[in-house]
Design a protein around this motif. Structure first.
Motif, short mmCIF file in Angstrom:
data_model
loop_
_atom_site.label_atom_id
_atom_site.label_comp_id
_atom_site.label_asym_id
_atom_site.label_seq_id
_atom_site.Cartn_x
_atom_site.Cartn_y
_atom_site.Cartn_z
N LEU A 235 1.96 45.49 15.46
CA LEU A 235 3.00 45.86 14.50
C LEU A 235 3.14 47.38 14.38
CD1 LEU A 235 2.31 43.25 11.68
CD2 LEU A 235 4.11 43.18 13.43
N GLU A 237 2.66 49.54 16.74
CA GLU A 237 3.29 50.07 17.96
C GLU A 237 4.73 49.60 18.13
OE1 GLU A 237 0.67 48.87 21.04
OE2 GLU A 237 -0.82 50.42 20.63
N ASN A 238 5.16 48.61 17.34
CA ASN A 238 6.50 48.04 17.49
C ASN A 238 7.15 47.87 16.11
OD1 ASN A 238 6.50 47.08 20.58
ND2 ASN A 238 4.52 46.56 19.67
N LYS A 239 7.30 48.97 15.40
CA LYS A 239 7.77 48.92 14.02
C LYS A 239 9.21 48.43 13.89
CE LYS A 239 4.67 52.60 12.48
NZ LYS A 239 4.54 53.93 11.86
N GLU A 240 10.00 48.61 14.93
CA GLU A 240 11.40 48.21 14.85
C GLU A 240 11.63 46.78 15.34
OE1 GLU A 240 13.48 50.21 13.36
OE2 GLU A 240 11.85 51.69 13.16
N GLU A 241 10.63 46.12 15.83
CA GLU A 241 10.76 44.77 16.39
C GLU A 241 10.48 43.71 15.34
OE1 GLU A 241 11.72 44.08 19.43
OE2 GLU A 241 11.87 46.18 20.06
N ASN A 242 11.06 42.52 15.54
CA ASN A 242 10.79 41.36 14.70
C ASN A 242 9.88 40.39 15.45
OD1 ASN A 242 12.48 42.19 12.56
ND2 ASN A 242 14.28 41.48 13.69
N PHE A 243 8.95 39.78 14.74
CA PHE A 243 8.02 38.85 15.34
C PHE A 243 8.02 37.53 14.57
CE2 PHE A 243 6.49 42.96 16.69
CZ PHE A 243 6.08 42.74 18.00
N GLU A 282 4.02 39.49 27.42
CA GLU A 282 3.69 40.78 26.81
C GLU A 282 4.04 40.76 25.32
OE1 GLU A 282 4.68 45.55 27.39
OE2 GLU A 282 5.67 44.03 28.64
N ARG A 283 3.17 41.33 24.52
CA ARG A 283 3.32 41.39 23.06
C ARG A 283 3.25 40.02 22.40
NH1 ARG A 283 8.40 45.07 21.74
NH2 ARG A 283 9.38 43.50 23.07
N GLU A 284 2.56 39.07 23.00
CA GLU A 284 2.29 37.78 22.39
C GLU A 284 0.78 37.60 22.29
OE1 GLU A 284 6.22 35.23 23.84
OE2 GLU A 284 4.28 34.86 24.79
#
Length: 297
Positions: A235, A237-243, A282-284
């Protein structure tokens, strides 16, 4: 840092040493009383790094007699003996030799009554200790002439002091000097090997700590602690992404255990973990949450 067993709390690691560990340093602490016996302990503590940053500490203790045995190695027919002291004179490891100082806590205080023979005196000796220098001094203790060799150990501000009466070797002074230096180097080598052994043990302990703290023992996948740690990093490293987060369990898993046994049930859990691992992108990330429950991000 404290010992704590619900009946006893003992502060065993000074705050300044704990700060060094959290700055990434390995520290060795001068002897402290063992809270469970009348023995003295040397504490070795090292940081545990998570993603390159020290987050916790692991420590081990050794009774001082463990080091005293190293210093007890017979030297020059039993005439020589050694100490480990701090550069301010505080005795760290005492010698068990019958001629060694037994009651003094500070060797420099004791040596104020000792006569130094030229060209060295007590002031020069103290100055060289504070400057981290090695040297040899000639002393007269209670009417007996002695040589004293001293050299830094490279641990804290600790020194190895080796004391040798000159009388049995008056005709072979040069030989005695060479043998004294060789013996001091040998003892330092033994001490270095001991430190390497401690370092190796520390590495194994770190690995065991990581396994118990972050790995699910059945599926060998990450547990909830590992997922929390990885998720925090993800989170950040990827502040603008939704998970999305998915929590699922295995239908009728209790029936599998009852009909086929727990071993087959374990095999199902391992298979599920392997399937998740093999299909991660990636990112999972995923973790076994508990029982037959898995968490996927």
């Amino acid at each position: 840092a404290y010992f704590h067993d619900h009946s006893l709390v003992k502060d065993f690691l000074p705050q300044e040493e704990m700060e060094k560990i959290l700055d990434g340093e390995t520290v060795i602490v001068a002897p402290i009383p063992d809270p469970y016996s009348d023995k003295q302990l040397v504490v070795i503590a090292a940081p545990i790094f998570v993603y390159g940053k020290p987050q916790a500490a692991i420590f081990a203790t050794h009774p001082t007699f463990y080091y005293e045995r190293i210093l007890e190695v017979s030297k020059f027919g039993g005439h020589g003996y050694s100490y480990i002291v701090n550069n301010d004179g505080t005795l760290i490891i005492k010698s068990t030799h019958h001629q060694a100082v037994k009651t003094a806590k500070n060797l420099l205080e004791y040596m104020k009554g000792v006569k130094f023979e030229k060209p060295k005196n007590i002031e020069v000796f103290v100055k060289e200790l504070l400057q981290g220098k090695s040297g040899i001094a000639s002393l007269k203790v209670k009417g007996e002439h002695k040589f004293m060799a001293y050299m830094p150990l490279g641990v804290n501000d600790w020194y190895l002091l080796f004391v040798l009466p000159t009388e049995p070797f008056m005709g072979k002074v040069n030989q005695v000097m060479l043998m004294s230096v060789a013996l001091c180097l040998e003892i330092i080598l033994i001490f270095t090997l001991l430190m390497l052994h401690i370092k190796k043990t520390e590495t194994k302990n770190k690995e065991a700590f990581y396994q118990s703290a972050f790995i699910d023992p059945l599926t060998e996948s990450g547990n909830l602690n590992k997922l929390k740690m990885d998720l925090s990093k993800l989170l950040a490293e990827n502040k603008e992404e939704n998970f999305a987060m998915v929590l699922f369990d295995i239908d009728k898993f209790k029936v599998i255990n009852e009909l086929y046994g727990f071993r087959q049930g374990d095999m199902v859990l391992i298979h599920i973990a392997n399937v998740l691992k093999s299909h991660l992108r990636e990112r999972e990330i995923y973790a076994r949450f508990s029982g037959d429950k898995f968490l996927l991000v």
